[in-house]
Design a protein around this motif. Sequence first.
Motif, PDB file in Angstrom:
ATOM      1  N   VAL A  68     -64.549  86.733 -23.182  1.00  0.00           N
ATOM      2  CA  VAL A  68     -63.550  85.710 -22.910  1.00  0.00           C
ATOM      3  C   VAL A  68     -63.757  85.220 -21.487  1.00  0.00           C
ATOM      4  N   LYS A  69     -63.830  83.913 -21.321  1.00  0.00           N
ATOM      5  CA  LYS A  69     -63.911  83.352 -19.970  1.00  0.00           C
ATOM      6  C   LYS A  69     -62.637  82.549 -19.731  1.00  0.00           C
ATOM      7  N   ALA A  70     -61.819  83.043 -18.816  1.00  0.00           N
ATOM      8  CA  ALA A  70     -60.550  82.400 -18.494  1.00  0.00           C
ATOM      9  C   ALA A  70     -60.768  81.188 -17.614  1.00  0.00           C
ATOM     10  N   LYS A  71     -59.926  80.186 -17.781  1.00  0.00           N
ATOM     11  CA  LYS A  71     -59.896  79.098 -16.812  1.00  0.00           C
ATOM     12  C   LYS A  71     -59.407  79.716 -15.501  1.00  0.00           C
ATOM     13  N   PRO A  72     -60.024  79.402 -14.376  1.00  0.00           N
ATOM     14  CA  PRO A  72     -59.658  80.054 -13.110  1.00  0.00           C
ATOM     15  C   PRO A  72     -58.161  80.014 -12.812  1.00  0.00           C
ATOM     16  N   GLU A  73     -57.510  78.914 -13.104  1.00  0.00           N
ATOM     17  CA  GLU A  73     -56.079  78.813 -12.815  1.00  0.00           C
ATOM     18  C   GLU A  73     -55.214  79.670 -13.745  1.00  0.00           C
ATOM     19  N   HIS A  74     -55.812  80.200 -14.814  1.00  0.00           N
ATOM     20  CA  HIS A  74     -55.064  81.032 -15.764  1.00  0.00           C
ATOM     21  C   HIS A  74     -55.604  82.461 -15.834  1.00  0.00           C
ATOM     22  N   GLN A  75     -56.446  82.831 -14.868  1.00  0.00           N
ATOM     23  CA  GLN A  75     -57.096  84.137 -14.892  1.00  0.00           C
ATOM     24  C   GLN A  75     -56.098  85.292 -14.939  1.00  0.00           C
ATOM     25  N   GLN A  76     -55.071  85.261 -14.122  1.00  0.00           N
ATOM     26  CA  GLN A  76     -54.111  86.365 -14.099  1.00  0.00           C
ATOM     27  C   GLN A  76     -53.311  86.432 -15.404  1.00  0.00           C
ATOM     28  N   GLU A  77     -52.954  85.296 -15.930  1.00  0.00           N
ATOM     29  CA  GLU A  77     -52.185  85.251 -17.183  1.00  0.00           C
ATOM     30  C   GLU A  77     -52.993  85.820 -18.349  1.00  0.00           C
ATOM     31  N   ILE A  78     -54.247  85.407 -18.463  1.00  0.00           N
ATOM     32  CA  ILE A  78     -55.068  85.924 -19.559  1.00  0.00           C
ATOM     33  C   ILE A  78     -55.396  87.393 -19.347  1.00  0.00           C
ATOM     34  N   ARG A  79     -55.548  87.785 -18.088  1.00  0.00           N
ATOM     35  CA  ARG A  79     -55.779  89.210 -17.779  1.00  0.00           C
ATOM     36  C   ARG A  79     -54.608  90.051 -18.273  1.00  0.00           C
ATOM     37  N   ASN A  80     -53.395  89.617 -17.987  1.00  0.00           N
ATOM     38  CA  ASN A  80     -52.211  90.354 -18.427  1.00  0.00           C
ATOM     39  C   ASN A  80     -52.147  90.448 -19.951  1.00  0.00           C
ATOM     40  N   LEU A  81     -52.452  89.354 -20.621  1.00  0.00           N
ATOM     41  CA  LEU A  81     -52.442  89.360 -22.090  1.00  0.00           C
ATOM     42  C   LEU A  81     -53.484  90.330 -22.636  1.00  0.00           C
ATOM     43  N   LEU A  82     -54.699  90.241 -22.122  1.00  0.00           N
ATOM     44  CA  LEU A  82     -55.775  91.083 -22.642  1.00  0.00           C
ATOM     45  C   LEU A  82     -55.531  92.562 -22.370  1.00  0.00           C
ATOM     46  N   TYR A  83     -55.053  92.886 -21.182  1.00  0.00           N
ATOM     47  CA  TYR A  83     -54.844  94.291 -20.844  1.00  0.00           C
ATOM     48  C   TYR A  83     -53.636  94.909 -21.559  1.00  0.00           C
ATOM     49  N   SER A  84     -52.815  94.084 -22.200  1.00  0.00           N
ATOM     50  CA  SER A  84     -51.715  94.631 -23.003  1.00  0.00           C
ATOM     51  C   SER A  84     -52.185  95.021 -24.404  1.00  0.00           C
ATOM     52  N   LEU A  85     -53.327  94.512 -24.821  1.00  0.00           N
ATOM     53  CA  LEU A  85     -53.795  94.721 -26.189  1.00  0.00           C
ATOM     54  C   LEU A  85     -54.205  96.152 -26.549  1.00  0.00           C
ATOM     55  N   PRO A  86     -54.910  96.884 -25.692  1.00  0.00           N
ATOM     56  CA  PRO A  86     -55.322  98.223 -26.110  1.00  0.00           C
ATOM     57  C   PRO A  86     -54.162  99.128 -26.516  1.00  0.00           C
ATOM     58  N   GLU A  87     -53.112  99.156 -25.744  1.00  0.00           N
ATOM     59  CA  GLU A  87     -51.976 100.026 -26.066  1.00  0.00           C
ATOM     60  C   GLU A  87     -51.374  99.654 -27.422  1.00  0.00           C
ATOM     61  N   LEU A  88     -51.207  98.371 -27.664  1.00  0.00           N
ATOM     62  CA  LEU A  88     -50.643  97.916 -28.934  1.00  0.00           C
ATOM     63  C   LEU A  88     -51.612  98.160 -30.086  1.00  0.00           C
ATOM     64  N   SER A  89     -52.859  97.840 -29.889  1.00  0.00           N
ATOM     65  CA  SER A  89     -53.859  97.945 -30.955  1.00  0.00           C
ATOM     66  C   SER A  89     -54.118  99.395 -31.345  1.00  0.00           C
ATOM     67  N   LYS A  90     -54.124 100.300 -30.382  1.00  0.00           N
ATOM     68  CA  LYS A  90     -54.419 101.701 -30.678  1.00  0.00           C
ATOM     69  C   LYS A  90     -53.318 102.366 -31.499  1.00  0.00           C
ATOM     70  N   LYS A  91     -52.178 101.712 -31.641  1.00  0.00           N
ATOM     71  CA  LYS A  91     -51.108 102.222 -32.505  1.00  0.00           C
ATOM     72  C   LYS A  91     -51.377 101.899 -33.973  1.00  0.00           C
ATOM     73  N   GLU A  92     -52.299 100.990 -34.221  1.00  0.00           N
ATOM     74  CA  GLU A  92     -52.645 100.619 -35.586  1.00  0.00           C
ATOM     75  C   GLU A  92     -53.547 101.695 -36.195  1.00  0.00           C
ATOM     76  N   ASP A  93     -53.311 102.014 -37.466  1.00  0.00           N
ATOM     77  CA  ASP A  93     -54.089 103.054 -38.143  1.00  0.00           C
ATOM     78  C   ASP A  93     -55.580 102.770 -38.172  1.00  0.00           C
ATOM     79  N   ALA A  94     -55.947 101.511 -38.284  1.00  0.00           N
ATOM     80  CA  ALA A  94     -57.359 101.159 -38.422  1.00  0.00           C
ATOM     81  C   ALA A  94     -58.117 101.102 -37.095  1.00  0.00           C
ATOM     82  N   CYS A  95     -57.413 101.166 -35.985  1.00  0.00           N
ATOM     83  CA  CYS A  95     -58.068 101.043 -34.674  1.00  0.00           C
ATOM     84  C   CYS A  95     -58.671 102.387 -34.252  1.00  0.00           C
TER      85      CYS A  95
END
Length: 92
Positions: A9-36
């Motif tokens: 994923v390449k973030a637009k520079p002006e949205h780098q922090q926003e996309i970083r926050n979104l992406l870094y929230s995914l592992p915790e949520l995804s690892k709760k899924e049985d298939a992950c």
Amino acid sequence: MSIYLTVVVKAKPEHQQEIRNLLYSLPELSKKEDACIEYDVHQSIDDENIFILNEKWKSLDGLSLHNEQTYSKELFTAFDKLQEQPIIYRSK
């Protein structure tokens, strides 16, 4: 059969922090899924706007279910605004 994904994923520079926050929230949520099996997010040291996601899923059905989760859909919707280049999906 396990499914392995590497997503760049390449973030637009002006949205780098926003996309970083979104992406870094995914592992915790995804690892709760049985298939992950594995879900990791990394940020490039050469370009802070580039993120790499490494995912491992038990099955294609499990990945499909993941893509239907609210948090996944919110991320996909946000990509249109936040991402510099669109994700290209390729399969064999």
